[in-house]
Design an enzyme around this catalytic site. Sequence first.
Site, PDB file in Angstrom:
ATOM      1  N   HIS A 119       1.564  63.688  48.896  1.00  0.00           N
ATOM      2  CA  HIS A 119       2.988  63.362  48.776  1.00  0.00           C
ATOM      3  C   HIS A 119       3.388  63.512  47.311  1.00  0.00           C
ATOM      4  O   HIS A 119       2.574  63.319  46.404  1.00  0.00           O
ATOM      5  CB  HIS A 119       3.189  61.918  49.242  1.00  0.00           C
ATOM      6  CG  HIS A 119       4.601  61.490  49.396  1.00  0.00           C
ATOM      7  ND1 HIS A 119       5.400  61.146  48.317  1.00  0.00           N
ATOM      8  CD2 HIS A 119       5.374  61.303  50.509  1.00  0.00           C
ATOM      9  CE1 HIS A 119       6.586  60.769  48.762  1.00  0.00           C
ATOM     10  NE2 HIS A 119       6.600  60.859  50.081  1.00  0.00           N
ATOM     11  N   ASP A 196      -3.812  56.511  47.656  1.00  0.00           N
ATOM     12  CA  ASP A 196      -2.472  56.323  48.204  1.00  0.00           C
ATOM     13  C   ASP A 196      -2.661  55.817  49.634  1.00  0.00           C
ATOM     14  O   ASP A 196      -3.046  56.565  50.531  1.00  0.00           O
ATOM     15  CB  ASP A 196      -1.728  57.655  48.175  1.00  0.00           C
ATOM     16  CG  ASP A 196      -0.375  57.614  48.877  1.00  0.00           C
ATOM     17  OD1 ASP A 196      -0.041  56.570  49.488  1.00  0.00           O
ATOM     18  OD2 ASP A 196       0.340  58.633  48.844  1.00  0.00           O
ATOM     19  N   GLN A 199       0.090  55.499  54.183  1.00  0.00           N
ATOM     20  CA  GLN A 199      -0.024  55.802  55.611  1.00  0.00           C
ATOM     21  C   GLN A 199      -1.274  55.202  56.251  1.00  0.00           C
ATOM     22  O   GLN A 199      -1.439  55.303  57.469  1.00  0.00           O
ATOM     23  CB  GLN A 199      -0.024  57.325  55.816  1.00  0.00           C
ATOM     24  CG  GLN A 199       1.204  58.035  55.302  1.00  0.00           C
ATOM     25  CD  GLN A 199       2.473  57.656  56.043  1.00  0.00           C
ATOM     26  OE1 GLN A 199       2.428  57.183  57.176  1.00  0.00           O
ATOM     27  NE2 GLN A 199       3.616  57.851  55.410  1.00  0.00           N
ATOM     28  N   LYS A 222       6.586  50.404  55.419  1.00  0.00           N
ATOM     29  CA  LYS A 222       5.885  51.224  56.407  1.00  0.00           C
ATOM     30  C   LYS A 222       4.962  50.390  57.295  1.00  0.00           C
ATOM     31  O   LYS A 222       4.333  50.925  58.205  1.00  0.00           O
ATOM     32  CB  LYS A 222       5.084  52.321  55.702  1.00  0.00           C
ATOM     33  CG  LYS A 222       5.935  53.335  54.941  1.00  0.00           C
ATOM     34  CD  LYS A 222       5.074  54.394  54.287  1.00  0.00           C
ATOM     35  CE  LYS A 222       5.890  55.283  53.355  1.00  0.00           C
ATOM     36  NZ  LYS A 222       6.845  56.152  54.070  1.00  0.00           N
ATOM     37  N   CYS A 360       8.435  65.512  51.501  1.00  0.00           N
ATOM     38  CA  CYS A 360       7.993  65.268  50.119  1.00  0.00           C
ATOM     39  C   CYS A 360       6.606  65.865  49.869  1.00  0.00           C
ATOM     40  O   CYS A 360       5.788  65.283  49.151  1.00  0.00           O
ATOM     41  CB  CYS A 360       8.003  63.778  49.790  1.00  0.00           C
ATOM     42  SG  CYS A 360       9.644  63.039  49.789  1.00  0.00           S
TER      43      CYS A 360
END
Length: 406
Positions: A119, A196, A199, A222, A360
């Site tokens: 991303h 990261d 997700q 999220k 993105c």
Amino acid sequence: MNRYAKDFPILKQEVNGNPLVYLDSSATSQKPFQVIEAVEQYYKENNSNVHRGVHTLGTRATDGYEGAREKIRRFINAGSVKEIIYTRGTTTALNIVAACYARARLQEGDEILISPSEHHSNLIPWQQAARATGAELKYFTLEPDGTLDLDKAKAMINERTKLVSVAQVSNVLGTIFPVKELAEMVHRYNGVLVVDGAQSVPHMKVDVQELDCDFLAFSGHKMAGPTGIGVLYGKESLLDEMEPFEYGGEMIDTVDLYESTWKELPWKFEGGTPNIAGAVGLGAAIDYLETVGMDEVDAHDRHLAAYALEKMGEVEGVTIYGPSTNRTGLITFNVDGVHPHDVATVLDAEGIAIRAGHHCCQPLMRWLDVSATARASFYLYNDEADIDRLVQGLQKTKEYFGNVLG
């Protein structure tokens, strides 16, 4: 409707005359009434600034804010609440690491290693850190299905590799990256691993001590929490060495005319009045997810991904990107001859919300040799019936554009 959908009031509505099917949870998840009520209660009964006041409302607000920090610590199994830094979200958390860790330590000859599937929020900060320090930004080689070959990754990591940063789960491909193994590789050379988790943390059990990652970033919105709140986890020894990201109130210990000192962790990195309601809401979201059980969330998402792969694979002219196995709950795809935005528009007319665009991830779009894709992403409130609606919508999309173009 599955048993959890009833907890999400937004899902009870109709869109364009059809029951809403929300398949855009990778962009932002919906919120259960337990989270909505926790935020509402804070503003109705406990609204006050934290840490400063000795009055009752100030104490309640501080207890809620710091109590949520402990819930977060437990949720990702951090060793101490000192390692839990509140941020605005994943983007801010990654920028803190790039600005306060990487820029202070990297120099010419050092290497930063990331993947081309990242991303933008886990790519641009490293571009800027490399530019500012003279370090070289390098990229792992992805396999044709978007996975990472560990032997090839191992060959790229060496004594010059000071920092590796990857998403644990790709927001486009659904790929689950082997971050634990990457941590072992980079630690052999005394480098650090940044993860990261935007997700992954909402969808699977993440144990930072088991992974042995040095930093982890994720967002509340999220994972059934409010917008505008996120977390940076960092190993205490690393955070201790770093200078603050912002300066002002809340993060200071003493201030003189020409010199100042900082509070201890974690408050050193939390300048200004924080998003107290967001923290309280995130704490409530964690309570909710723990009631469901992260193993159940993970299994449910994987099941829906497998079901969607099967059913969407039966639709002629649909191209699906990413691995066929070991992926989490999202499917990125294109329909032959139809722009992703047009796909999303037709589906919206059927009450089905998906995402369309480059997500993105412009370098990844070029790697896939497409300008954009459509993406359907699932969460605990979705079920097989939602996938069936999606497949029906794709058939209608093909029929509509077949008639128009035919």
